[in-house]
Design an enzyme around this catalytic site. Structure first.
Site, short mmCIF file in Angstrom:
data_model
loop_
_atom_site.label_atom_id
_atom_site.label_comp_id
_atom_site.label_asym_id
_atom_site.label_seq_id
_atom_site.Cartn_x
_atom_site.Cartn_y
_atom_site.Cartn_z
N GLY A 1 17.60 2.80 -12.06
CA GLY A 1 18.63 3.10 -11.08
C GLY A 1 18.85 1.96 -10.11
O GLY A 1 19.95 1.45 -9.99
N PHE A 2 17.79 1.58 -9.38
CA PHE A 2 17.85 0.46 -8.42
C PHE A 2 18.92 0.65 -7.37
O PHE A 2 19.45 -0.30 -6.82
CB PHE A 2 18.05 -0.86 -9.16
CG PHE A 2 17.17 -1.05 -10.35
CD1 PHE A 2 15.79 -1.13 -10.21
CD2 PHE A 2 17.69 -1.12 -11.62
CE1 PHE A 2 14.97 -1.29 -11.31
CE2 PHE A 2 16.87 -1.27 -12.73
CZ PHE A 2 15.50 -1.36 -12.58
N THR B 1 9.74 4.77 -12.80
CA THR B 1 8.72 4.30 -11.86
C THR B 1 7.37 4.96 -12.04
O THR B 1 6.37 4.49 -11.51
CB THR B 1 9.20 4.54 -10.42
OG1 THR B 1 9.67 5.88 -10.32
CG2 THR B 1 10.34 3.60 -10.07
N LEU C 1 -1.56 5.02 -5.40
CA LEU C 1 -1.64 6.24 -6.19
C LEU C 1 -2.04 5.94 -7.62
O LEU C 1 -2.82 6.69 -8.22
CB LEU C 1 -0.30 6.98 -6.14
CG LEU C 1 0.16 7.40 -4.75
CD1 LEU C 1 1.59 7.94 -4.80
CD2 LEU C 1 -0.78 8.44 -4.17
N LYS D 1 2.17 4.53 0.90
CA LYS D 1 3.53 4.11 1.27
C LYS D 1 4.26 3.61 0.03
O LYS D 1 3.66 3.34 -1.00
CB LYS D 1 3.46 3.01 2.34
CG LYS D 1 2.89 3.50 3.66
CD LYS D 1 2.91 2.44 4.75
CE LYS D 1 1.84 1.39 4.58
NZ LYS D 1 1.69 0.53 5.77
N GLU E 1 10.38 -1.27 -3.79
CA GLU E 1 11.28 -2.34 -3.37
C GLU E 1 10.56 -3.52 -2.72
O GLU E 1 11.16 -4.56 -2.49
CB GLU E 1 12.32 -1.76 -2.40
CG GLU E 1 13.27 -0.81 -3.11
CD GLU E 1 14.06 0.07 -2.16
OE1 GLU E 1 15.29 -0.07 -2.13
OE2 GLU E 1 13.45 0.90 -1.46
#
Length: 742
Positions: free
Chosen positions: A235-236, A464, A626, A697, A701
């Site tokens: 998507g970006f 992602t 994560l 966090k 990006e």
């Protein structure tokens, strides 16, 4: 389980071709196919449109134009976020930009629809369009706010006095071009009518935005729009909102009472989806001889569409980065008759850091100071504009760790001083900063009687790794093996989130799942405490451990499945959520960001000015990881994109028509495998307890932030030539190269 580098749980589906993307769903039966016809002028009006031949072409079931398109809702500016607003198409004869839809052909096959599109005859009255940014930059105006609701301008201290009194000054203009997202999966959808409802399979980053926007456009109840987006092929930013293909498919499906598929061609994506705005950025740095900044100003002018305003927060990049008592930032917009600007990966930070970090490198060169030391010397203790503490800032650690790992001490101290045969060799570095955002998100976790767990949220996976990290969070929260957790994403009938975008998706959705699991644990332990049939009766729930499918308190244990089956034979569920950051005190009381330091080595051919990246390193601070495997993938992907921004990416506008002349991936250049050698991403251990309960966090990006500037600075170190008009191409670099015998 959290923090482990487990393999992607959706990997087997994808490699086996069983992960269905928007255009690949067949549940609705045999669809019809739509093809968009775009305007061939950039400004003007349709005088006449002849559809007779197209309507009579084989297989054609409908030709929709502004003359017969259904009434649609209008864009409601009171809705705070663009992506939830109506997106009407074919609403009148006026042409606002090249490629704007003027018709939709619907036929029994895609080939028939495309062939019929060639038969549409359109007569235009052309208007005088504004297409050249440089020619109209003087017409720029002041927007009320910029993207994300940030203030347009900021001022701290007295910049003019601080800059005038500085011992060393940099005052330069940097320009960046139009850039595009271009994910692998084209923008596409399938819309199937079901009585009064619509079933919409769409490639979308935010399911709730898609549902609401479609409903607002069609002027129907959002509950009648059912959106499915289980897999998104990238998507970006280009799929944060829905676009013409979705609205046109929905309109046609309702009119024909039949499923309709519409996909954009790659060339149409260049004209219809929106892009990163071109920008002109003036950066002024005033420093003392020891390198400490006294004044910093960042003034940005960029393009906007006259009808749909978009102001990328490019100057906001500078607001939290370096200490300086006198500060100034501003944004201005130049209206052009081009597609609207939109969020492209790291909006604001990517172009802003390309300019600011180039200027910092110029300051270091002017001072004769090491660029790493210059940045460390200007490290703030409080957010320099907001005056609040940072939640968890480890930028200096990133700089020092990166310099050590990269071998920065071997950097050529003098530009154009190191040669290897015909190659000029240089090192460059830059820092990364990316604001961490939090949006509302909800997730439902359901424990079945057999001890398996199902996680449900409308959150999306755009490649992602959402399926994987939510599996880890739920498995860790309930003490289950990963193979006993099932994730259901991308459905509008699931709990609502802000989806994937802005680097908020992973932290938001993971926190919501974590809280849902905590609620389930509390409920089950409370029931066991009072249940005479439970081995855990009367034991302190505070000592409970959920692991390997069992619940243990001291020496007593019981299978989780038995706890559930005994009291909840039909299963038991709980929901967790996160709130909008404006409602969370930490986001007011602290400056919450992610950070990084980029280091690059390039070689430049002294005869041809060919630039070759030799190696690249990024060291990042992102709170708690994560999943290291998916994190590394995101970071190096962003770093590679930064290489493209520095050296290749540039969309060129035809000043006669407003069309992008290089509107395909043969001419719009992006890095390929041969361009990218050794790229390494390192993440420092961390935990930001101000960001959320998990301490995690966003990282999606961060990798692109500053990476292009590191490459640009390496090119300067190799050649002594400073290119400020990005990308750095052969014709800009070659005239300034030193002779080989110098």
């Amino acid at each position: 389980m959290i923090g482990q580098a487990i393999q992607r749980v959706d990997g087997p589906l994808k490699v086996a071709g069983r992960a269905a993307y928007a255009y690949e769903h067949w549940e609705a039966g045999q669809p019809l196919y739509g093809f968009i016809v775009g305007a061939t002028i950039g400004k003007g009006r349709i005088i006449e449109i002849d559809t007779e031949d197209a309507e009579g072409a084989p297989g054609v079931r409908m030709v929709m134009t502004h003359l017969n398109a259904p009434e649609q809702g209008i864009r409601d500016e009171s809705i705070p976020f663009e992506y939830w607003r109506a997106q009407p198409v074919l609403t009148g004869p006026d042409i606002h930009f090249y490629g704007e839809p003027v018709a939709l052909i619907v036929a029994e096959t895609f080939e028939q629809a495309r062939a019929a599109a060639e038969l549409i005859e359109v007569e235009y009255a052309g208007g005088r369009g504004r297409f050249a940014f440089a020619e109209h930059e003087g017409e720029a105006y002041v927007p009320k706010t910029v993207n994300a609701g940030l203030p347009t301008d900021t001022s701290v201290g007295d910049f003019d006095a601080g800059f005038d009194g500085a011992a060393v000054k940099v005052d330069q203009l940097y320009t960046t071009p139009y850039e595009f997202s271009m994910p692998i999966e084209p923008n596409a959808c399938l819309v199937a009518p079901r009585d009064e409802d619509l079933i919409v399979y769409v490639s979308s980053q935010i399911v709730d935005a898609a549902q609401t926007s479609i409903a607002n456009t069609l002027r129907i109840d959002p509950a009648r729009v059912h959106v499915f987006s289980p897999f998104v092929g990238g998507g970006f930013g280009s799929k944060l909102g829905i676009h013409a293909e979705t609205i046109l498919a929905a309109l046609a499906a309702r009119e024909l009472d039949h499923p309709v598929k519409v996909a954009m061609t790659r060339q149409q994506i260049f004209q219809l989806i929106g892009m990163r705005s071109t920008s002109s950025q003036r950066v002024r740095l005033g420093a003392e001889r020891d390198g400490r900044l006294a004044a910093i100003a960042h003034d940005v002018t960029m393009h906007t569409n006259p009808d749909v305003e978009y102001a990328e927060q490019t100057a906001a990049t500078s607001r939290s980065l370096y200490a300086a008592p006198h500060r100034l930032t501003s944004h201005r917009l130049t209206p052009l008759d081009l597609p609207r600007g939109t969020d492209v990966r790291a909006p604001g930070e990517e172009p802003g850091l390309l300019a600011v970090e180039s200027a910092m490198d110029e300051l270091a060169d002017t001072l004769g100071m090491d660029p790493v030391e210059l940045r460390i010397r200007n490290e703030p203790t409080l957010d320099p504009e907001r005056g609040v503490p940072y939640s968890d800032r480890h930028l200096v650690e990133c700089l020092r760790e990166g310099a050590s790992r990269f071998g920065w001490e071997q950097r050529p101290a003098t530009p154009s001083s190191r040669r290897e045969g015909r190659w000029l060799v240089g090192y460059g570095m830059a820092v990364a900063i990316r604001v961490h955002l939090q949006g509302p998100a909800a997730a439902r976790v359901r424990l079945e009687a057999d001890g398996t767990a199902v996680v449900q949220t409308d959150m999306t996976d755009i490649g992602t790794g959402t399926y994987t990290i939510l599996t880890q969070v739920a498995a860790g929260g309930l003490g289950l093996p990963a193979d006993r957790v099932r994730i259901e994403l991308g459905r509008s009938d699931n709990p609502t989130s802000w989806g994937s975008g802005g680097s908020w998706g992973a932290a938001n959705s993971s926190t919501a799942v974590h809280r849902a699991c905590a609620t389930l644990r509390e409920k089950l332990l409370a029931e066991a405490h009072d249940d005479a049939r439970s081995a855990l009766r009367g034991l302190d729930p505070a000592d409970a451990v959920f692991s390997d499918g069992d619940v243990r308190i001291g020496g007593a244990s019981e299978p989780l499945s038995e706890l559930v089956a005994r009291n909840h034979p039909g299963g038991v569920a709980a929901e967790g959520e996160t709130r909008f950051m404006g409602d969370e005190p930490n986001y007011t009381n602290y400056s919450i960001h992610t950070y990084g330091a980029h280091f690059a080595e390039v070689g430049v051919d002294a005869d041809t000015a060919e630039i070759r990246l030799r190696r690249m390193l990024g060291v990042f601070s992102v709170g708690r990881l994560l999943n290291p495997k998916t994190a590394r993938s995101q970071l190096i992907g962003g770093m590679i994109w930064g290489v493209g921004a520095a050296l290749e990416e540039e969309a060129v506008v035809d000043p006669r028509s407003g069309a992008f002349v290089n509107r395909d991936l043969a001419q719009y250049l992006v890095p390929v495998n041969a361009d990218i050698p050794d790229v390494e991403a390192v993440v420092l251990d961390g935990y930001d307890d101000k960001a959320n309960v998990l301490g995690a966090k966003g990282i999606g990006e961060l990798g692109i932030c500053g990476s292009g500037a590191a490459v640009a600075n390496a090119v300067f170190n190799a050649t002594g030539v400073r290119v400020r008009d990005f990308p750095i191409t052969l014709e800009k670099l070659l005239p300034g190269l030193p002779p080989m015998d110098a």
